[in-house]
Each structure stands twice: as structure tokens, then as C-alpha cells.
Design a protein around this motif. Structure first.
Motif, short mmCIF file in Angstrom:
data_model
loop_
_atom_site.label_atom_id
_atom_site.label_comp_id
_atom_site.label_asym_id
_atom_site.label_seq_id
_atom_site.Cartn_x
_atom_site.Cartn_y
_atom_site.Cartn_z
N TYR A 158 0.84 -1.20 0.00
CA TYR A 158 0.00 0.00 0.00
C TYR A 158 0.87 1.25 0.00
CZ TYR A 158 -3.72 3.23 1.24
OH TYR A 158 -4.61 4.28 1.25
N LEU A 183 -7.17 -4.13 3.99
CA LEU A 183 -5.94 -3.42 4.29
C LEU A 183 -5.38 -4.07 5.55
CD1 LEU A 183 -4.33 -1.03 3.14
CD2 LEU A 183 -5.76 0.50 4.48
N HIS A 191 -0.77 4.05 8.46
CA HIS A 191 -0.89 4.87 7.26
C HIS A 191 0.29 5.85 7.25
CE1 HIS A 191 -5.24 3.73 7.28
NE2 HIS A 191 -5.19 4.01 6.00
N GLU A 195 -5.61 10.47 6.16
CA GLU A 195 -6.38 10.70 4.92
C GLU A 195 -7.60 11.58 5.21
OE1 GLU A 195 -8.00 6.94 3.74
OE2 GLU A 195 -6.04 6.04 3.41
N HIS A 197 -10.92 12.35 2.66
CA HIS A 197 -11.39 12.17 1.27
C HIS A 197 -12.90 12.09 1.17
CE1 HIS A 197 -11.87 7.89 2.21
NE2 HIS A 197 -10.59 7.78 2.51
N HIS A 201 -16.53 4.93 4.06
CA HIS A 201 -16.16 3.54 4.31
C HIS A 201 -17.04 2.92 5.40
CE1 HIS A 201 -12.30 4.20 2.37
NE2 HIS A 201 -11.79 4.90 3.35
N TYR A 212 -6.92 3.90 16.12
CA TYR A 212 -7.46 4.46 14.88
C TYR A 212 -7.73 5.93 15.11
CZ TYR A 212 -8.96 3.27 10.25
OH TYR A 212 -9.00 3.13 8.88
N MET A 229 -16.93 5.41 8.49
CA MET A 229 -16.24 6.67 8.22
C MET A 229 -17.02 7.39 7.13
SD MET A 229 -12.36 5.18 8.23
CE MET A 229 -12.50 3.44 8.63
N GLN A 235 -8.80 10.21 8.84
CA GLN A 235 -8.74 8.79 9.23
C GLN A 235 -7.36 8.19 9.01
OE1 GLN A 235 -10.64 6.58 5.55
NE2 GLN A 235 -11.78 8.42 6.01
N TYR A 248 -8.52 -5.08 8.15
CA TYR A 248 -9.97 -4.89 8.04
C TYR A 248 -10.41 -4.98 6.59
CZ TYR A 248 -8.24 0.04 7.80
OH TYR A 248 -7.54 1.19 7.53
N LYS A 252 -15.60 1.07 -0.29
CA LYS A 252 -15.25 2.44 -0.69
C LYS A 252 -15.95 2.72 -1.99
CE LYS A 252 -11.20 5.39 -1.41
NZ LYS A 252 -9.74 5.52 -1.26
O1 UGY Z 1 -8.67 3.27 0.64
C1 UGY Z 1 -8.75 4.01 1.60
O2 UGY Z 1 -9.27 5.12 1.54
C2 UGY Z 1 -8.19 3.53 2.93
N1 UGY Z 1 -6.75 3.67 2.93
N2 UGY Z 1 -8.80 4.18 4.04
C3 UGY Z 1 -8.64 3.72 5.33
O3 UGY Z 1 -7.93 2.73 5.53
N3 UGY Z 1 -9.25 4.38 6.30
#
Ligand code: UGY
Ligand code: MN
Length: 259
Positions: A158, A183, A191, A195, A197, A201, A212, A229, A235, A248, A252
Motif C-alpha cells: 500500500y 488493508l 498509514h 487521509e 477524502h 467507508h 485508529y 467513516m 482517518q 480490516y 469504498k
Molecule cells: O482506501 C482508503 O481510503 C483507505 N486507505 N482508508 C482507510 O484505511 N481508512
């Protein structure tokens, strides 16, 4: 006082909860807060409703434990696309023409025109994460049935990180208006950035433990928990512990231009 065992086999205590619910923003529904529901179509299945429009989601998802002989007589169809992911066990899925057996790690996507008939294919319970959403068509493109198993796929690193792996369930084709992924973070991995966006989710934790970040606060999470989310919620995950990865399965939305 009334202690009970919950679906994960842990003792349930009435002393407080890790639940956090902020409608239209994010929610954590811990495994020890899940309740069983009676829902038309499910027979002999312990099912908990997870994300719904009442939470702010544009989809509905569930965690379902199909008992011996447990089934669903027809999930989705009539404009509703569906996904089933087998967390553990063996599930038969059918579109009325063809049967497929999904083992642990197996998944099925059925397009919005087709109902998914499901049945436990073993005597022991089969644990399934389910998703449904009204399909957003795109002129000139179509979605199609997809059957697969993450065990047959090579995950990608990733965003170039060796200790964070990503599996995609659906092809990157414009006919699909969403995707489902897994993921997985090795203990200590995270991460690379927080993020923010447009896409929303629903995420069901299938292994491990972590912290988290949701809307800039940190929360402990673990296997069996559910996270919602909403669009734009900041996140990120940080895997903790020494044992298994934090992983998890999550949905998306994809491939559509927001209106
Ligand atoms: O794909 C995703 O947006 C992912 N990376 N988001 C997440 O894990 N919260
Ligand atoms: Mn994300």
C-alpha cells in the motif's frame, strides 16, 4: 450482575463501552456492543446491522453468523448491488443459475439486477460480512458478477509500504461504482498520513489490534469491531500488539463524479 458472552466469546460487562457514534461523521461499534436482529430473508442467521443511512452511510452493511442450515433467501437485486465476504467458514452463493462455494477469504459481488441466495455450506457457523448499496449506473458501462478469494491473490504494497498490504476485490472498471478491499498493517505499521477524502467507508476488523484516528482523536480498536467513516472524516490506523496484523475488510465508493 448480568454477565453474558458476546459473539466473540468475550465476557460482556455493563461497566462502560468503547462505542462512539457521531452521525454523519464516524462511528465505532465495538464487538461487545453488537446486538442480534431479525431481518426478513435471513433464516437461522445471527445478524447485526452495522452501517446504515441512519448513521449517515449511503450503504448498509452487516456481520452475520450463519448457523447450521442458515440461509438468506435473496439478498439485494432490483437495483441493489451486494457483496458477501467470508470471514471464516464456508458459504454457498447462488444467482439462480450457478452455485459458488466461498471458503474463508472468499467473496462474491452480485450486480444490482441479481439477487444473492446464500446458505451455510458447513455444520459449524460461517461468519460473513455483507454489504448492499443502490447501484449508480453510468451510461455505456455495466457491473458484472465477481467471485474470488484473497488467498489466491498477491496483495500490493500500500503506497509503497512493505508492512501495509492491500487486496482489491473488484476490477478497476468504470462499470463498478464501488470496491471492497482488505488493508493489513503489521504490528507497528501505520498509514503514511491522515487521509481526508470524499469517499465513505464501512470497515469490519478481521484481525489484530490498533489505534485508529477518526476526526483527529485516537481510539483503541480490535478484531470484531466495526468502523463507519463518512465522507471527509480524517482517518488513519496504527497497528499495535506483537501478534497478528491489524486488518480490516472495507467498502469504498469509486468511479463516479460527485453531483
Ligand atoms: O482506501 C482508503 O481510503 C483507505 N486507505 N482508508 C482507510 O484505511 N481508512
Ligand atoms: Mn480511506
Amino acid at each position: 450482575m448480568g454477565y453474558k458472552n458476546n459473539r466473540m466469546g468475550y465476557q460482556k460487562q455493563l461497566l462502560g463501552s468503547r462505542s462512539v457514534v457521531k452521525k454523519d461523521n464516524f462511528a465505532i461499534i465495538p464487538h461487545d456492543g453488537l446486538v442480534k436482529n431479525t431481518i426478513p430473508g435471513f433464516e437461522n442467521v445471527d445478524v447485526s446491522i452495522l452501517g446504515t443511512p441512519r448513521l449517515g452511510a449511503h450503504f448498509v452493511d452487516y456481520i452475520a453468523s450463519f448457523q447450521k442450515g442458515g440461509k438468506h433467501t435473496g439478498f439485494g437485486g432490483e437495483g441493489i448491488e451486494t457483496v458477501a465476504y467470508v470471514v471464516s467458514g464456508k458459504l454457498k452463493v447462488s444467482d439462480g443459475k450457478e452455485d459458488n462455494i466461498l471458503e474463508t477469504g472468499g467473496y462474491a459481488y452480485f450486480p444490482a439486477s441479481v439477487k444473492m441466495v446464500m446458505e451455510n455450506a458447513q455444520d459449524d457457523p460461517t461468519e460473513v460480512y455483507l454489504y448492499k448499496k443502490r447501484y449508480e449506473p453510468l451510461e455505456g458501462y455495466e457491473a458484472r458478477k465477481i467471485i474470488g478469494n484473497t488467498k489466491d491473490q498477491t496483495p500490493e504494497e500500500y503506497e509503497g509500504m512493505k508492512d501495509v498490504l492491500l487486496w482489491d476485490f473488484l476490477p478497476k472498471e468504470l462499470g463498478f461504482d464501488m470496491n471492497v478491499h482488505i488493508l493489513s498493517f503489521e504490528p507497528g505499521a501505520s498509514h503514511a498520513y491522515i487521509e481526508t477524502h470524499f469517499q465513505e467507508h464501512g470497515a469490519y476488523l478481521i484481525s489484530g489490534q490498533g489505534m485508529y484516528v477518526l476526526d483527529n482523536d485516537w481510539y483503541p480498536v480490535e478484531k470484531g469491531d466495526y468502523l463507519f467513516m463518512a465522507s471527509y472524516v480524517p482517518q488513519a490506523a496504527y497497528a499495535v500488539g506483537r501478534g497478528e496484523p491489524l486488518a480490516y475488510v472495507y467498502s469504498k465508493d469509486a468511479n463516479r463524479d460527485p453531483e
